[in-house]
Design a protein around this motif. Structure first.
Motif, PDB file in Angstrom:
ATOM      1  N   LEU A 169       0.860  -1.186   0.000  1.00 49.51           N
ATOM      2  CA  LEU A 169       0.000   0.000   0.000  1.00 49.51           C
ATOM      3  C   LEU A 169       0.891   1.230   0.000  1.00 49.51           C
ATOM      4  CD1 LEU A 169      -2.812  -0.950   2.534  1.00 49.51           C
ATOM      5  CD2 LEU A 169      -2.519  -1.637   0.155  1.00 49.51           C
ATOM      6  N   THR A 170       0.536   2.172  -0.869  1.00 52.20           N
ATOM      7  CA  THR A 170       1.323   3.377  -0.967  1.00 52.20           C
ATOM      8  C   THR A 170       0.341   4.517  -1.206  1.00 52.20           C
ATOM      9  OG1 THR A 170       3.058   4.430  -2.305  1.00 52.20           O
ATOM     10  CG2 THR A 170       1.902   2.626  -3.350  1.00 52.20           C
ATOM     11  N   GLY A 171       0.830   5.643  -1.719  1.00 57.22           N
ATOM     12  CA  GLY A 171      -0.067   6.770  -1.917  1.00 57.22           C
ATOM     13  C   GLY A 171       0.553   7.799  -2.852  1.00 57.22           C
ATOM     14  N   GLY A 172       0.235   8.993  -2.655  1.00 59.43           N
ATOM     15  CA  GLY A 172      -0.106   9.756  -1.474  1.00 59.43           C
ATOM     16  C   GLY A 172       0.518   9.126  -0.228  1.00 59.43           C
ATOM     17  N   GLU A 173       0.012   9.490   0.887  1.00 57.82           N
ATOM     18  CA  GLU A 173       0.498   8.856   2.117  1.00 57.82           C
ATOM     19  C   GLU A 173      -0.553   7.846   2.571  1.00 57.82           C
ATOM     20  OE1 GLU A 173       3.137   8.354   3.852  1.00 57.82           O
ATOM     21  OE2 GLU A 173       1.916   7.293   5.322  1.00 57.82           O
ATOM     22  N   PRO A 174      -0.231   6.546   2.505  1.00 56.94           N
ATOM     23  CA  PRO A 174      -1.267   5.548   2.797  1.00 56.94           C
ATOM     24  C   PRO A 174      -1.865   5.699   4.199  1.00 56.94           C
ATOM     25  CG  PRO A 174       0.918   4.529   2.718  1.00 56.94           C
ATOM     26  CD  PRO A 174       1.058   5.917   2.174  1.00 56.94           C
ATOM     27  N   LEU A 175      -1.045   6.107   5.168  1.00 56.46           N
ATOM     28  CA  LEU A 175      -1.538   6.142   6.544  1.00 56.46           C
ATOM     29  C   LEU A 175      -2.373   7.387   6.848  1.00 56.46           C
ATOM     30  CD1 LEU A 175       1.513   4.626   8.475  1.00 56.46           C
ATOM     31  CD2 LEU A 175      -0.521   3.468   7.591  1.00 56.46           C
ATOM     32  N   ILE A 206       3.870  -1.601   3.371  1.00 53.55           N
ATOM     33  CA  ILE A 206       3.527  -0.235   2.976  1.00 53.55           C
ATOM     34  C   ILE A 206       4.801   0.558   2.665  1.00 53.55           C
ATOM     35  CG2 ILE A 206       1.432  -0.156   4.407  1.00 53.55           C
ATOM     36  CD1 ILE A 206       2.976   1.691   6.347  1.00 53.55           C
ATOM     37  N   THR A 207       4.610   1.610   1.910  1.00 54.43           N
ATOM     38  CA  THR A 207       5.643   2.639   1.745  1.00 54.43           C
ATOM     39  C   THR A 207       5.062   3.901   2.349  1.00 54.43           C
ATOM     40  OG1 THR A 207       6.541   1.678  -0.270  1.00 54.43           O
ATOM     41  CG2 THR A 207       6.973   3.990   0.076  1.00 54.43           C
ATOM     42  N   THR A 208       5.800   4.508   3.255  1.00 55.00           N
ATOM     43  CA  THR A 208       5.235   5.619   4.016  1.00 55.00           C
ATOM     44  C   THR A 208       6.268   6.720   4.224  1.00 55.00           C
ATOM     45  OG1 THR A 208       4.293   6.222   6.178  1.00 55.00           O
ATOM     46  CG2 THR A 208       5.808   4.347   6.154  1.00 55.00           C
ATOM     47  N   ALA A 232      15.735   6.899  -0.140  1.00 56.24           N
ATOM     48  CA  ALA A 232      16.098   8.309  -0.307  1.00 56.24           C
ATOM     49  C   ALA A 232      16.219   8.621  -1.787  1.00 56.24           C
ATOM     50  CB  ALA A 232      17.424   8.592   0.389  1.00 56.24           C
ATOM     51  N   VAL A 233      15.592   9.693  -2.197  1.00 58.30           N
ATOM     52  CA  VAL A 233      15.758  10.152  -3.571  1.00 58.30           C
ATOM     53  C   VAL A 233      17.055  10.961  -3.614  1.00 58.30           C
ATOM     54  CG1 VAL A 233      14.766  11.548  -5.431  1.00 58.30           C
ATOM     55  CG2 VAL A 233      13.265  10.207  -3.947  1.00 58.30           C
ATOM     56  N   ALA A 234      17.927  10.631  -4.547  1.00 60.48           N
ATOM     57  CA  ALA A 234      19.214  11.338  -4.653  1.00 60.48           C
ATOM     58  C   ALA A 234      18.997  12.623  -5.448  1.00 60.48           C
ATOM     59  CB  ALA A 234      20.235  10.439  -5.354  1.00 60.48           C
ATOM     60  N   ILE A 240      17.233   6.302  -4.856  1.00 61.70           N
ATOM     61  CA  ILE A 240      16.362   6.338  -6.036  1.00 61.70           C
ATOM     62  C   ILE A 240      16.714   7.566  -6.867  1.00 61.70           C
ATOM     63  CG2 ILE A 240      13.945   6.394  -6.800  1.00 61.70           C
ATOM     64  CD1 ILE A 240      13.138   5.533  -3.970  1.00 61.70           C
ATOM     65  N   GLU A 241      16.776   7.382  -8.167  1.00 63.83           N
ATOM     66  CA  GLU A 241      16.949   8.547  -9.049  1.00 63.83           C
ATOM     67  C   GLU A 241      15.623   9.271  -9.204  1.00 63.83           C
ATOM     68  OE1 GLU A 241      18.472   6.884 -12.666  1.00 63.83           O
ATOM     69  OE2 GLU A 241      20.550   7.067 -12.015  1.00 63.83           O
ATOM     70  N   THR A 242      15.674  10.572  -9.383  1.00 65.45           N
ATOM     71  CA  THR A 242      14.424  11.302  -9.642  1.00 65.45           C
ATOM     72  C   THR A 242      13.868  10.866 -10.994  1.00 65.45           C
ATOM     73  OG1 THR A 242      15.743  13.093 -10.536  1.00 65.45           O
ATOM     74  CG2 THR A 242      14.785  13.437  -8.378  1.00 65.45           C
ATOM     75  N   MET A 243      12.574  10.704 -11.017  1.00 62.98           N
ATOM     76  CA  MET A 243      11.903  10.286 -12.255  1.00 62.98           C
ATOM     77  C   MET A 243      11.026  11.425 -12.754  1.00 62.98           C
ATOM     78  SD  MET A 243      10.747   6.525 -11.029  1.00 62.98           S
ATOM     79  CE  MET A 243      11.555   5.950  -9.552  1.00 62.98           C
ATOM     80  N   PRO A 244      10.978  11.611 -14.045  1.00 60.34           N
ATOM     81  CA  PRO A 244      10.217  12.727 -14.603  1.00 60.34           C
ATOM     82  C   PRO A 244       8.718  12.450 -14.648  1.00 60.34           C
ATOM     83  CG  PRO A 244      11.323  11.517 -16.352  1.00 60.34           C
ATOM     84  CD  PRO A 244      11.716  10.855 -15.080  1.00 60.34           C
ATOM     85  N   LEU A 245       8.090  12.487 -13.471  1.00 62.33           N
ATOM     86  CA  LEU A 245       6.650  12.222 -13.377  1.00 62.33           C
ATOM     87  C   LEU A 245       5.918  13.431 -12.821  1.00 62.33           C
ATOM     88  CD1 LEU A 245       7.268   9.107 -13.684  1.00 62.33           C
ATOM     89  CD2 LEU A 245       5.480   8.772 -12.017  1.00 62.33           C
ATOM     90  N   GLY A 246       4.937  13.920 -13.546  1.00 63.02           N
ATOM     91  CA  GLY A 246       4.056  14.963 -13.009  1.00 63.02           C
ATOM     92  C   GLY A 246       4.673  16.349 -13.066  1.00 63.02           C
ATOM     93  N   HIS A 284       1.277  12.521 -11.588  1.00 60.35           N
ATOM     94  CA  HIS A 284       2.205  12.629 -10.466  1.00 60.35           C
ATOM     95  C   HIS A 284       2.483  11.249  -9.871  1.00 60.35           C
ATOM     96  CE1 HIS A 284       0.942  16.894 -10.586  1.00 60.35           C
ATOM     97  NE2 HIS A 284       2.167  17.107 -10.127  1.00 60.35           N
ATOM     98  N   MET A 285       3.620  11.161  -9.193  1.00 60.99           N
ATOM     99  CA  MET A 285       4.001   9.912  -8.530  1.00 60.99           C
ATOM    100  C   MET A 285       2.940   9.500  -7.500  1.00 60.99           C
ATOM    101  SD  MET A 285       6.458   7.767  -8.641  1.00 60.99           S
ATOM    102  CE  MET A 285       8.227   8.015  -8.632  1.00 60.99           C
ATOM    103  N   SER A 286       2.255  10.485  -6.920  1.00 59.31           N
ATOM    104  CA  SER A 286       1.271  10.169  -5.879  1.00 59.31           C
ATOM    105  C   SER A 286       0.056   9.409  -6.418  1.00 59.31           C
ATOM    106  CB  SER A 286       0.801  11.467  -5.208  1.00 59.31           C
ATOM    107  OG  SER A 286       0.424  12.411  -6.190  1.00 59.31           O
ATOM    108  N   VAL A 287      -0.105   9.400  -7.749  1.00 56.93           N
ATOM    109  CA  VAL A 287      -1.227   8.647  -8.331  1.00 56.93           C
ATOM    110  C   VAL A 287      -0.970   7.147  -8.202  1.00 56.93           C
ATOM    111  CG1 VAL A 287      -2.502   8.187 -10.464  1.00 56.93           C
ATOM    112  CG2 VAL A 287      -1.758  10.520  -9.920  1.00 56.93           C
TER     113      VAL A 287
END
Ligand code: SAM
Length: 329
Positions: free
Chosen positions: A63-69, A95-97, A159-161, A187-193, A323-326
């Motif tokens: 479960l992820t999000g947004g913030e799942p919690l 989860i990823t939080t 951690a995103v570098a 994690i490398e930054t990804m071009p999302l959103g 966006h990544m949050s989707v």
């Protein structure tokens, strides 16, 4: 579920909400417009969808999000899904939080059979933490990590570098994480959103990070796998593991075992592509799961071979507009 390239789909990630209590600068614009609540699947519908995937062969749910919690009553869903751990149908529920709510939920997560979680943390400096998350509270996240570890949950730091932001801090973060028994993944930054800033300024290839770390640490490639795309090394000096997720410099699609479901019931077969399947309509069209199951099969049959992330320096537009949050990373 086997896709056209022979990959078994055994891992489902579910973004249970697009909302978040942070506004990380590389992830969201500050004034994000979120989905109206009526568009969200209910927790019962999310359960039914996830359960259908489990029945079709998914062994790992995240479960992820947004913030799942921050989704209201999220522990009902987690508690309910944990029944699949009990029956042996599921190997892992996780989860990823961002860690902000962990202090509150860690013990209950552990009680639901959650054995390890990913916590996203890009800096150990409280001022920089505020700068990158805009709204985050560093002390709360630290308390959340403490609570998770106290509850017996294994924590991995993600951690995103980010160039010029945390590159100089990566060695000390690594020592801190490993000193507390946590693995760490970069994690490398990804071009999302669409975001407010310019991504080409933030992009830091992990090959460069690894080269820098190698001057200080002894890094040995190891075959360790967590079911994800990270390539791991062991750090001799700390005895811990460090993972690299490099979507831009290294294509890891050949071993992709995952699909991603949004909180509105849209299934993305690839993080780096726009193609998606609507599962909400077949879910709501009947009480039985046959239509849903057929729609899932049809979607898996369209899973693309791979993604094609590029940060376009001409237009400065993201490769993928959502966006990544989707989808939750
Ligand atoms: N709120 C949770 C969290 O903070 O982990 C889950 C969702 S968050 C979108 C999942 C992960 O995606 C986080 O580690 C975040 O740093 C990462 N992320 C967000 N936008 C990203 C981007 N453009 N490139 C790379 N990683 C990104």
């Amino acid at each position: 579920m086997i896709d056209p390239f022979g990959r078994a789909i055994t891992y489902l990630r579910i973004s249970v909400t697009d909302r978040c209590d942070f506004r990380c600068v590389y992830c969201m614009a500050e004034n994000m417009t979120f989905l109206p609540k009526r568009d969200l699947l209910t927790l019962e519908e999310l359960d039914r969808l996830a359960t259908t995937f489990v029945e079709k062969g998914v062994r790992k749910l995240r479960l992820t999000g947004g913030e799942p919690l921050v989704r209201r009553n999220i522990m009902h869903l987690i508690r309910s899904l944990s029944r699949h751990l009990g029956t042996g149908a599921l190997d892992e529920l996780t989860i990823t939080t961002n860690g902000s709510q962990l202090e509150r939920f860690a013990a209950e997560l552990a009680d639901c059979g959650v054995k390890r979680i990913n916590v996203s943390l890009d800096t150990l400096n409280p001022d920089k933490f505020k700068e990158i998350t805009r709204w985050g509270n560093f002390a709360k996240v630290m308390a959340g990590i403490d609570a998770a570890q106290a509850a017996g949950i294994r924590v991995k730091l993600n951690a995103v570098a980010l160039k010029g932001f945390n590159d100089d801090e990566i060695p000390s973060m690594l020592e801190w994480a490993h000193g507390r028994g946590m693995d760490m993944t970069l994690i490398e930054t990804m071009p999302l959103g669409e975001i407010d800033g310019d991504r080409t300024d933030q992009y830091l290839p992990l090959s460069a990070v690894r080269a820098g770390l190698s001057e200080r640490f002894t890094l040995t490639d190891i075959p360790y796998k967590t079911g994800g795309p990270a390539r791991y090394v062991e750090v001799e000096e700390t005895g811990g593991r460090l993972g690299f997720i490099t979507p831009l410099t290294h294509n890891f699609c050949e071993s992709c075992n995952r699909v991603r479901l949004t909180c509105t019931g849209t299934l993305y077969m690839c993080l780096g592509q726009e193609d998606a399947a609507d599962l909400r309509t077949p879910l709501r069209a009947s009480e039985g799961n046959e239509l849903l199951s057929n729609a899932i099969d049809e979607a898996i049959g369209r899973k693309p071979e791979g993604h094609d992330f590029i940060i376009d320096r001409e237009t400065r537009k993201p490769a993928v507009s959502r966006h990544m949050s989707v989808t939750g990373g």
